[in-house]
Write a protein that holds these residues in place. Structure first.
Motif, PDB file in Angstrom:
ATOM      1  N   GLU A 257      19.361  19.445  -0.303  1.00  0.00           N
ATOM      2  CA  GLU A 257      19.545  19.939   1.193  1.00  0.00           C
ATOM      3  C   GLU A 257      20.494  21.236   1.730  1.00  0.00           C
ATOM      4  OE1 GLU A 257      18.566  18.094   5.768  1.00  0.00           O
ATOM      5  OE2 GLU A 257      17.163  17.857   4.068  1.00  0.00           O
ATOM      6  N   MET A 258      21.477  20.939   1.908  1.00  0.00           N
ATOM      7  CA  MET A 258      21.893  21.984   2.429  1.00  0.00           C
ATOM      8  C   MET A 258      23.689  22.032   1.170  1.00  0.00           C
ATOM      9  SD  MET A 258      23.683  20.730   6.134  1.00  0.00           S
ATOM     10  CE  MET A 258      24.277  19.359   5.538  1.00  0.00           C
ATOM     11  N   ALA A 259      24.056  23.340   0.837  1.00  0.00           N
ATOM     12  CA  ALA A 259      25.018  23.797   0.262  1.00  0.00           C
ATOM     13  C   ALA A 259      26.277  24.145   0.843  1.00  0.00           C
ATOM     14  CB  ALA A 259      24.709  23.946  -0.816  1.00  0.00           C
ATOM     15  N   LEU A 260      27.787  24.216   0.457  1.00  0.00           N
ATOM     16  CA  LEU A 260      28.652  25.142   0.982  1.00  0.00           C
ATOM     17  C   LEU A 260      28.656  25.939   0.102  1.00  0.00           C
ATOM     18  CD1 LEU A 260      30.282  23.839   4.117  1.00  0.00           C
ATOM     19  CD2 LEU A 260      32.104  23.294   2.389  1.00  0.00           C
ATOM     20  N   PHE A 261      29.436  26.867   0.432  1.00  0.00           N
ATOM     21  CA  PHE A 261      30.212  28.170   0.131  1.00  0.00           C
ATOM     22  C   PHE A 261      30.841  28.579   0.347  1.00  0.00           C
ATOM     23  CE2 PHE A 261      26.787  32.072  -1.040  1.00  0.00           C
ATOM     24  CZ  PHE A 261      27.869  32.144  -2.661  1.00  0.00           C
ATOM     25  N   LEU A 262      31.786  29.281  -0.813  1.00  0.00           N
ATOM     26  CA  LEU A 262      33.427  28.909  -0.335  1.00  0.00           C
ATOM     27  C   LEU A 262      33.770  30.571  -0.795  1.00  0.00           C
ATOM     28  CD1 LEU A 262      34.915  25.276  -1.653  1.00  0.00           C
ATOM     29  CD2 LEU A 262      34.669  26.291   0.391  1.00  0.00           C
ATOM     30  N   HIS A 263      33.392  31.313  -0.008  1.00  0.00           N
ATOM     31  CA  HIS A 263      34.623  32.885  -0.394  1.00  0.00           C
ATOM     32  C   HIS A 263      35.967  32.543  -0.254  1.00  0.00           C
ATOM     33  CE1 HIS A 263      30.655  34.181  -0.308  1.00  0.00           C
ATOM     34  NE2 HIS A 263      30.547  35.364  -0.392  1.00  0.00           N
ATOM     35  N   PHE A 264      37.308  33.347  -1.208  1.00  0.00           N
ATOM     36  CA  PHE A 264      37.943  32.686  -1.484  1.00  0.00           C
ATOM     37  C   PHE A 264      38.080  33.700  -2.971  1.00  0.00           C
ATOM     38  CE2 PHE A 264      42.090  30.499  -2.523  1.00  0.00           C
ATOM     39  CZ  PHE A 264      42.311  30.710  -1.565  1.00  0.00           C
TER      40      PHE A 264
ATOM     41  N   TRP B 285      32.153  37.199   5.302  1.00  0.00           N
ATOM     42  CA  TRP B 285      32.122  35.909   4.020  1.00  0.00           C
ATOM     43  C   TRP B 285      33.565  36.004   3.661  1.00  0.00           C
ATOM     44  CZ3 TRP B 285      27.768  33.929   2.607  1.00  0.00           C
ATOM     45  CH2 TRP B 285      26.158  34.149   2.976  1.00  0.00           C
ATOM     46  N   PHE B 286      34.624  36.349   3.943  1.00  0.00           N
ATOM     47  CA  PHE B 286      35.981  35.584   3.222  1.00  0.00           C
ATOM     48  C   PHE B 286      36.613  35.492   5.150  1.00  0.00           C
ATOM     49  CE2 PHE B 286      34.631  37.737  -0.667  1.00  0.00           C
ATOM     50  CZ  PHE B 286      35.038  36.744  -1.608  1.00  0.00           C
ATOM     51  N   TRP B 287      37.698  34.768   5.209  1.00  0.00           N
ATOM     52  CA  TRP B 287      38.382  34.557   6.015  1.00  0.00           C
ATOM     53  C   TRP B 287      38.800  35.685   6.688  1.00  0.00           C
ATOM     54  CZ3 TRP B 287      43.383  34.500   6.967  1.00  0.00           C
ATOM     55  CH2 TRP B 287      44.095  34.266   8.051  1.00  0.00           C
ATOM     56  N   HIS B 288      38.815  36.102   7.957  1.00  0.00           N
ATOM     57  CA  HIS B 288      40.073  37.149   8.457  1.00  0.00           C
ATOM     58  C   HIS B 288      40.237  36.560   9.973  1.00  0.00           C
ATOM     59  CE1 HIS B 288      38.085  40.069   6.153  1.00  0.00           C
ATOM     60  NE2 HIS B 288      36.795  39.664   6.310  1.00  0.00           N
ATOM     61  N   GLU B 289      41.712  36.586  10.149  1.00  0.00           N
ATOM     62  CA  GLU B 289      42.273  36.011  11.768  1.00  0.00           C
ATOM     63  C   GLU B 289      41.519  36.177  12.493  1.00  0.00           C
ATOM     64  OE1 GLU B 289      47.100  35.039  12.185  1.00  0.00           O
ATOM     65  OE2 GLU B 289      46.326  36.711  10.610  1.00  0.00           O
ATOM     66  N   SER B 290      41.214  37.179  12.630  1.00  0.00           N
ATOM     67  CA  SER B 290      40.468  37.922  14.110  1.00  0.00           C
ATOM     68  C   SER B 290      39.128  37.237  13.898  1.00  0.00           C
ATOM     69  CB  SER B 290      40.327  39.232  13.559  1.00  0.00           C
ATOM     70  OG  SER B 290      39.507  40.041  12.748  1.00  0.00           O
ATOM     71  N   GLU B 291      38.729  37.116  13.289  1.00  0.00           N
ATOM     72  CA  GLU B 291      37.244  36.195  13.663  1.00  0.00           C
ATOM     73  C   GLU B 291      37.497  35.062  14.001  1.00  0.00           C
ATOM     74  OE1 GLU B 291      34.597  39.248  10.427  1.00  0.00           O
ATOM     75  OE2 GLU B 291      34.973  36.539   9.844  1.00  0.00           O
ATOM     76  N   ARG B 292      36.623  34.160  14.092  1.00  0.00           N
ATOM     77  CA  ARG B 292      36.347  32.951  15.108  1.00  0.00           C
ATOM     78  C   ARG B 292      34.533  32.831  14.163  1.00  0.00           C
ATOM     79  NH1 ARG B 292      40.370  33.230  15.009  1.00  0.00           N
ATOM     80  NH2 ARG B 292      41.922  33.137  16.791  1.00  0.00           N
TER      81      ARG B 292
ATOM     82  N   CYS C  33      13.349  24.957   2.945  1.00  0.00           N
ATOM     83  CA  CYS C  33      13.837  25.922   2.215  1.00  0.00           C
ATOM     84  C   CYS C  33      15.728  24.788   2.151  1.00  0.00           C
ATOM     85  CB  CYS C  33      14.948  26.976   2.917  1.00  0.00           C
ATOM     86  SG  CYS C  33      13.171  28.235   2.983  1.00  0.00           S
ATOM     87  N   LEU C  34      16.667  25.486   1.440  1.00  0.00           N
ATOM     88  CA  LEU C  34      18.231  25.299   0.896  1.00  0.00           C
ATOM     89  C   LEU C  34      18.684  25.745   1.542  1.00  0.00           C
ATOM     90  CD1 LEU C  34      20.160  22.892  -1.164  1.00  0.00           C
ATOM     91  CD2 LEU C  34      20.890  24.895   0.018  1.00  0.00           C
ATOM     92  N   PHE C  35      19.907  25.177   2.938  1.00  0.00           N
ATOM     93  CA  PHE C  35      20.490  26.078   3.380  1.00  0.00           C
ATOM     94  C   PHE C  35      22.025  25.791   3.354  1.00  0.00           C
ATOM     95  CE2 PHE C  35      22.872  25.414   8.077  1.00  0.00           C
ATOM     96  CZ  PHE C  35      23.313  26.480   7.984  1.00  0.00           C
ATOM     97  N   ILE C  36      22.856  26.943   2.474  1.00  0.00           N
ATOM     98  CA  ILE C  36      24.252  27.006   2.059  1.00  0.00           C
ATOM     99  C   ILE C  36      24.706  28.247   3.376  1.00  0.00           C
ATOM    100  CG2 ILE C  36      22.722  29.378   0.827  1.00  0.00           C
ATOM    101  CD1 ILE C  36      25.118  28.371  -0.996  1.00  0.00           C
ATOM    102  N   LEU C  37      25.968  27.098   4.267  1.00  0.00           N
ATOM    103  CA  LEU C  37      26.609  27.782   4.549  1.00  0.00           C
ATOM    104  C   LEU C  37      27.579  28.279   3.698  1.00  0.00           C
ATOM    105  CD1 LEU C  37      27.123  28.080   7.699  1.00  0.00           C
ATOM    106  CD2 LEU C  37      28.067  25.942   7.505  1.00  0.00           C
ATOM    107  N   ASN C  38      28.214  29.201   4.398  1.00  0.00           N
ATOM    108  CA  ASN C  38      29.533  29.629   4.134  1.00  0.00           C
ATOM    109  C   ASN C  38      30.963  29.495   4.927  1.00  0.00           C
ATOM    110  OD1 ASN C  38      31.862  31.710   1.878  1.00  0.00           O
ATOM    111  ND2 ASN C  38      31.927  32.848   3.810  1.00  0.00           N
TER     112      ASN C  38
END
Length: 518
Positions: A51-58, A287-294, A313-318
């Motif tokens: 049902e759900m997957a975790l996406f890790l952009h790094f 999609w990548f971490w940025h200090e200015s974003e929340r 569908c499958l929900f893939i959350l980054n």
């Protein structure tokens, strides 16, 4: 001799008794209905049930405040001081995600494992003294916390000099795929996309060869691209599937890297291939971490969940790790709240004690194998089936008392194919059936939202189906946080404060007889 004859006669008598008396009762067992093609594979079924997957952009982008790296960043920029893959895997498991998919190589070409085929990797960075392996650490953590591991390996490579040479680059790509699929145990998903800058070199990816090679090395891996072969991009990065959403598709009608909407978003009821949708979105603007974003709020994620996992569908959350190598505390807080919202709403089926009847039952009303009461059992492997060749397909629920709710969950046993084309759900009011919601397609899971209704009696009516419809689950739920307006198809949600901690504000649960069209 007489004794042998006597024994022989007894044996014949016993055999006759068995055949005439017991065999009819065995043969009266009604077989399941015929599946309708196409069907999911075993690994596609497992993927969908997740049902759900975790996406890790790094990667280097995390440290250079970039989204699409140039491929020229010095490997020394990759220096996470506190990288903890166990934290990533624990966060995924505790929030209910079945797997974690890591960007082993993004478009910049930097590899998060020590590849033998390039020096542009973690082995040229100061992290772990050049002896680190992010993929290896996540693989170990995923096994520890009981989640699956997926890898993203970008076809577009802005660093490697072979890019643009069909033979050499495809050899390079498959060599790296081989490393990833043979070093780290079981891989549940291989995620590929067709992203490439407009002014970049032309490149002929040998996708058919890649797919065969991947399945040879990891037979249980689901391969994601815009066009499958195992799961498909839904056509946007908003995490939202079409309100009509088939797992059926004609793969020949879609192109990796092409513009495939709305076909990819809705699927195809006449499709010959089983290619279910996968909805991707990031918890942050990038999609990548940025200090200015929340991060988005948990309420926002809940809305996306309804429109992704709740639309077959499958929900893939980054959720991108930060420059320390950790998932940020505010992102963890949102994941926890998102998990709590789903637990509060869906952990209790308000229809669990209902009396369920139907217009017909396969094998007769006394046949428990296909009884309508099966729809109160969670999962897809027990189900209600009507008699063959009927023209009406109706299921009735007596909830035993008046119940207030604003969410319905319906599921099909997709191992036998996706069937339902159109359906509606009514409630009994003043002796008349009034429609609560009309919808198209069910599939693995359909979540339907509407203004709150209070009733004791419900009926599900299947209006059109590819074959005799089969229903595996029916859930009745109250979502006290989402505000559903009367306007058909629209919804909004409770506001949240500046710290992104959700405001759990209940609203007026009075019954509303307006029809929502989903």
């Amino acid at each position: 001799m007489a004794k042998r004859t006597s024994n022989h006669a007894f044996a014949l008598h016993f055999f006759s008794f068995f055949v005439l008396t017991l065999r009819p009762s065995l043969s009266s067992h009604t077989p399941p209905p015929l599946p309708i093609l196409p069907l999911p594979s075993a690994y596609q079924l497992s993927w969908q049930l997740g049902e759900m997957a975790l996406f890790l952009h790094f990667g280097p982008n995390t440290f250079t405040d970039s989204e699409w790296g140039t491929g020229r960043a010095d490997p020394s920029v990759f220096a996470p001081a506190a990288l903890d893959a166990r934290q990533w895997a624990r966060a995924a498991a505790e929030a209910g995600f079945s797997r974690a998919v890591l960007t082993a190589k993004h478009h910049d070409g930097f590899c998060l494992w020590p590849s033998d085929y390039t020096n542009y990797s973690v082995k040229s960075s100061p992290w772990r003294g050049g002896r680190g392996d992010v993929v290896g650490e996540l693989a170990e953590a995923a096994r520890e916390f009981g989640i699956g591991l997926g890898i993203y390996l970008s076809p577009w490579d802005r660093h490697d000099s072979f890019y643009g040479d069909t033979v050499k680059y495809n050899e390079y790509y498959l060599a790296q795929i081989s490393e990833l699929l043979t070093r780290y145990g079981e891989i549940k998903e291989v995620f590929l996309d067709g992203a490439k800058g407009d002014s970049e070199k032309d490149m002929d990816y040998l996708f058919s060869c890649w797919f065969k090679f991947i399945h040879q090395l990891q037979p249980g891996a689901v391969i994601f691209t815009d066009a499958g072969p195992d799961s498909r991009w839904i056509g946007n990065e908003n995490g939202v599937a079409g309100s009509t959403c088939w797992s059926l598709l004609n793969q020949s009608s879609v192109k990796i890297g092409g513009m495939n909407e709305p076909y990819a978003s809705e699927g195809d009821p006449f499709g010959h291939d089983w290619v279910p949708g996968e909805c991707d979105i990031s918890i942050r603007p990038g999609w990548f971490w940025h200090e200015s974003e929340r991060p988005k709020s948990a309420i926002s994620l809940l809305d996306i969940y309804y429109k992704s996992a709740g639309r077959n569908c499958l929900f893939i959350l980054n959720v991108p790790p930060n420059s320390s190598g950790l998932i940020s505390s505010e992102d963890l807080q949102v994941l926890h709240e998102f998990s709590e919202l789903r637990r509060i709403i869906f952990s209790h089926n308000l229809a669990q004690d209902a009396i369920v009847t139907a217009s017909s039952t396969r094998g007769g009303e006394s046949n428990s194998q296909f009884a309508p009461s099966n729809v109160l059992e969670e999962g897809i492997y027990s189900y209600w089936a009507p008699e063959d060749c009927k023209t009406d397909w109706v299921m009735f629920l007596d909830l035993g008392q008046y119940v207030t709710f604003n969410v319905l969950q319906v599921q099909e046993p997709i191992q036998l194919g996706q069937r339902v084309i159109e359906f509606h759900i009514d409630h009994l009011e003043d002796g008349e059936w009034n429609t609560i919601v009309k919808a198209t397609t069910i599939g693995y899971k359909r979540l339907l939202q509407f203004p709150a209704v209070k009733t004791q009696f419900l009926r599900l009516v299947v209006d059109k189906s590819r074959a005799d419809p089969l229903i595996s689950y029916f859930g009745v739920h109250l979502d006290p946080y989402s505000i559903i307006y009367d306007t058909p198809g629209s919804s909004t949600h409770a506001s949240f404060n500046d710290s992104q901690v959700i405001l759990l504000r209940k609203y007026n649960n009075s019954a509303n007889s307006s029809i929502a069209v989903i």
